[in-house]
Design an enzyme around this catalytic site. Structure first.
Site, PDB file in Angstrom:
ATOM      1  N   GLY A  54       0.870  -1.170   0.000  1.00 44.09           N
ATOM      2  CA  GLY A  54       0.000   0.000   0.000  1.00 44.09           C
ATOM      3  C   GLY A  54       0.909   1.223   0.000  1.00 44.09           C
ATOM      4  N   ALA A  55       0.605   2.176  -0.885  1.00 38.03           N
ATOM      5  CA  ALA A  55       1.541   3.285  -1.112  1.00 38.03           C
ATOM      6  C   ALA A  55       1.971   4.012   0.176  1.00 38.03           C
ATOM      7  CB  ALA A  55       0.926   4.249  -2.126  1.00 38.03           C
ATOM      8  N   ASP A 244      -1.640   4.722  -6.283  1.00 47.33           N
ATOM      9  CA  ASP A 244      -0.195   4.635  -6.055  1.00 47.33           C
ATOM     10  C   ASP A 244       0.547   5.843  -6.596  1.00 47.33           C
ATOM     11  OD1 ASP A 244      -1.169   1.762  -5.806  1.00 47.33           O
ATOM     12  OD2 ASP A 244       0.878   1.730  -5.013  1.00 47.33           O
ATOM     13  N   ASN A 254      -3.434   2.712  -9.979  1.00 42.90           N
ATOM     14  CA  ASN A 254      -3.800   1.938  -8.783  1.00 42.90           C
ATOM     15  C   ASN A 254      -3.768   0.457  -9.173  1.00 42.90           C
ATOM     16  OD1 ASN A 254      -4.650   1.808  -5.988  1.00 42.90           O
ATOM     17  ND2 ASN A 254      -6.652   1.147  -6.724  1.00 42.90           N
TER      18      ASN A 254
HETATM   19  O1  MRU Z   1       0.534  -3.964  -4.668  1.00 42.41           O
HETATM   20  P1  MRU Z   1      -0.069  -3.267  -3.497  1.00 42.41           P
HETATM   21  O2  MRU Z   1      -0.860  -4.162  -2.615  1.00 42.41           O
HETATM   22  O3  MRU Z   1       0.949  -2.446  -2.739  1.00 42.41           O
HETATM   23  O4  MRU Z   1      -1.092  -2.232  -4.146  1.00 42.41           O
HETATM   24  C1  MRU Z   1      -1.781  -1.358  -3.302  1.00 42.41           C
HETATM   25  C2  MRU Z   1      -2.756  -0.508  -4.011  1.00 42.41           C
HETATM   26  O5  MRU Z   1      -2.917  -0.551  -5.215  1.00 42.41           O
HETATM   27  C3  MRU Z   1      -3.492   0.488  -3.160  1.00 42.41           C
HETATM   28  O6  MRU Z   1      -4.771   0.721  -3.654  1.00 42.41           O
HETATM   29  C4  MRU Z   1      -2.707   1.815  -3.158  1.00 42.41           C
HETATM   30  O7  MRU Z   1      -1.377   1.604  -2.830  1.00 42.41           O
HETATM   31  C5  MRU Z   1      -3.299   2.795  -2.226  1.00 42.41           C
HETATM   32  S1  MRU Z   1      -3.107   2.340  -0.551  1.00 42.41           S
HETATM   33  C6  MRU Z   1      -3.791   3.546   0.403  1.00 42.41           C
END
Ligand code: MRU
Length: 358
Positions: A54-55, A244, A254
């Site tokens: 998650g970002a 992201d 995203n």
């Molecule tokens: O590959 P991930 O699980 O890190 O991807 C996460 C996402 O796509 C989330 O929607 C994004 O990072 C936003 S988190 C607040």
């Protein structure tokens, strides 16, 4: 009784152990395992393997990670210290390419070193500690504020569809896309949340659903290909997703599959909201096509989660981790400084102007 997952911060600095403390998200929902990481390789792998993900959470983990790297530096000169710090920073920055929060947080940490060239390495380590803790603490406030603005867009009882996990498990607390649900819940509101399972890594089924059920929210998992039917049935009043990296024109990268949800939402006339801390908005990137999209291992598609491989050997696999939702499909972008509406080229600039005054 087992501890509720929501009472554990997703990312923290354990001061006593001088370690990065995370929940290992690859083991959820079956096992809640807390990891204490000190080695740079382990922190890199935790980000790459999505133990922390998650970002915003990645940004906080990297800030704490590079602080821990700085602690190990035994140089006495500024140049020696900075050289080793920069190497550690570049190493962590290479763990994942799409979420801009990773680079944003590491740049903030580097600025601390660059702004204090006259200070001793001991002092620099103290400043880096304080900045990492600040980045982490800010994340909580930012998410809370996004939650407040997001709540203005929905009403009690609404059905909400979300993709991937942009909840507490993707930040320190509250989340972005799921922050309105958490805040609403604290105030006695009841939403019905539909979690896309989110192939191939199942962040929706494993993480969002777990988080929502733990919060006592009415939660339904759907396979990604069921969203159209659920929308057609009239069960979804709004879609809330995270992101992201958002480009200056509002295009938003995203989790893979997000743009498909946005296209469906437009078809059914359902508002599609992207929740984005300003740390995720990259004004240096003009449009979404310039965002680097991470590609991941084929095995995530062909083998992971199956008791035996389900695809023929030798088959080609395309496994992009993210896609870009065109700004024309986004009803609004919810930030900690307010809600940006089209045209995003103007409204996102205004959000950053507001940020400067606060
Ligand atoms: O590959 P991930 O699980 O890190 O991807 C996460 C996402 O796509 C989330 O929607 C994004 O990072 C936003 S988190 C607040």
């Amino acid at each position: 009784m087992a501890e509720n997952i929501l009472s554990i911060d997703t990312v923290a600095l354990d001061e006593e152990k001088q370690a990065l403390k995370i929940i290992d998200q690859t083991k959820l929902p079956g096992t809640v395992e807390i990891l204490y990481l000190t080695k740079q390789e382990d922190i890199f792998q935790a980000i790459y393997l999505l133990k922390v993900r998650g970002a915003p959470a990645i940004g906080v983990a990297a800030a704490i990670g590079v602080y821990l790297a700085a602690l190990e530096i035994d140089e006495s000169s500024y140049d020696g210290f900075y050289g080793r710090f920069k190497k550690a920073k570049d190493y962590l920055a290479s763990s994942r390419p799409t979420a801009v929060n990773l680079f944003w947080a590491l740049d903030r940490m580097e600025k601390v070193v660059l702004d204090h060239k006259e200070e001793s390495p001991a002092k620099l380590k103290k400043f880096l500690h304080d900045e990492a803790v600040k980045i982490r603490d800010e994340d909580i406030q930012v998410c809370k504020s996004i939650g407040e603005y997001g709540l203005e867009l929905i009403k009690d009882g609404d059905g909400i569809l979300t993709h991937c996990n942009a909840g507490q498990l993707a930040t320190v607390r509250y989340g972005t896309a799921l922050a309105p649900v958490h805040l609403g819940r604290e105030r006695g509101m009841n939403f019905k949340v539909f979690c896309d399972e989110t192939r191939p890594l199942l962040q929706g089924a494993r993480l969002s659903a777990f988080e929502m059920v733990s919060a006592g929210v009415d939660t339904t998992i759907i396979c990604d290909n069921m969203a159209s039917m659920v929308m057609k049935n009239g069960w979804v009043k709004a879609c809330f997703v995270g992101c992201d990296r958002v480009a200056a024109n509002g295009d938003a990268a995203n989790k893979i599959g997000t743009s498909g949800v946005a296209i469906l939402a437009k078809h059914y006339g359902i508002p599609f909201y992207v929740c984005a801390p300003t740390s995720t908005i990259d004004m240096s990137i003009k449009e979404g096509k310039d965002i680097v999209i991470e590609e991941r291992k084929a095995e995530e598609v062909t083998e992971m989660w199956y008791s035996e491989r389900m695809a023929p050997m030798g088959v080609k696999v395309f496994n992009p981790a993210f896609d870009v939702t065109d700004h024309g499909l986004i009803t609004a972008i919810v930030t900690e400084f307010g809600i940006a509406k089209p045209s995003y080229s103007e409204s996102l600039k205004a959000i950053f102007e507001k940020k400067k005054t606060i």
